[in-house]
Write a protein that holds these residues in place. Structure first.
Motif: not given
Length: 152
Positions: A124-136
């Motif tokens: 993993t190089t980056r995490i972004e909360k709720n990027y794809w949709g709520e909870g994803l």
């Protein structure tokens, strides 16, 4: 069986996609998937079991960042834990690793599939909360193309 996508596969793939919504995909992503099939049909694969489409996956080269990408991987939930995901990713990585432009592999997925990709060596190089949709959440993951890395 892994085979090249054909336009007549689209409806079956959309049905399988819907079986993975909203758990793995946000409903808004179906339009993005359809755009991918329209714009890059030659980079998508249909996965069949007993002559029925049970999933698919895509792969492409992004020359801007010298990456090979595995994308839009999903299966009918009835076929999970049967090794189809592993076979599909290995197929894509094998094709991409032969391309001299590919220095690294990148996948953008969610927290729900990140452990699956770690098994191949992705980190993993980056995490972004709720990027794809709520909870994803977005999990951007990367690993080197060892075939290219070793020859440099």
């Amino acid at each position: 069986m892994i085979r090249p996508y054909q336009p007549q596969d689209k409806e079956a793939l959309l049905e399988v996609f819907k079986l993975n919504t909203p758990k793995y995909f946000d409903e808004s992503e179906i339009n993005d998937f359809e755009n991918y099939l329209r714009e890059k049909p030659d980079t998508y694969l249909s996965i069949e079991v007993d002559n029925n489409i049970v999933g698919g996956t895509g792969y492409y080269v992004n020359p801007n960042d010298k990456s090979g990408r595995v994308t839009w991987i999903f299966f009918d939930p009835k076929y999970s834990k049967q090794g189809l995901g592993k076979q599909s990713v290995e197929y894509c990585l094998n094709v991409l690793s032969q391309d001299c432009r590919v220095e690294k592999f990148i996948v953008t997925t969610s927290q729900l599939a990140s452990k699956f990709f770690e098994k191949f060596g992705y980190r993993t190089t980056r995490i972004e909360k709720n990027y794809w949709g709520e909870g994803l959440d977005l999990y951007e993951m990367e690993m080197p193309n060892d075939k290219i890395s070793k020859s440099n």
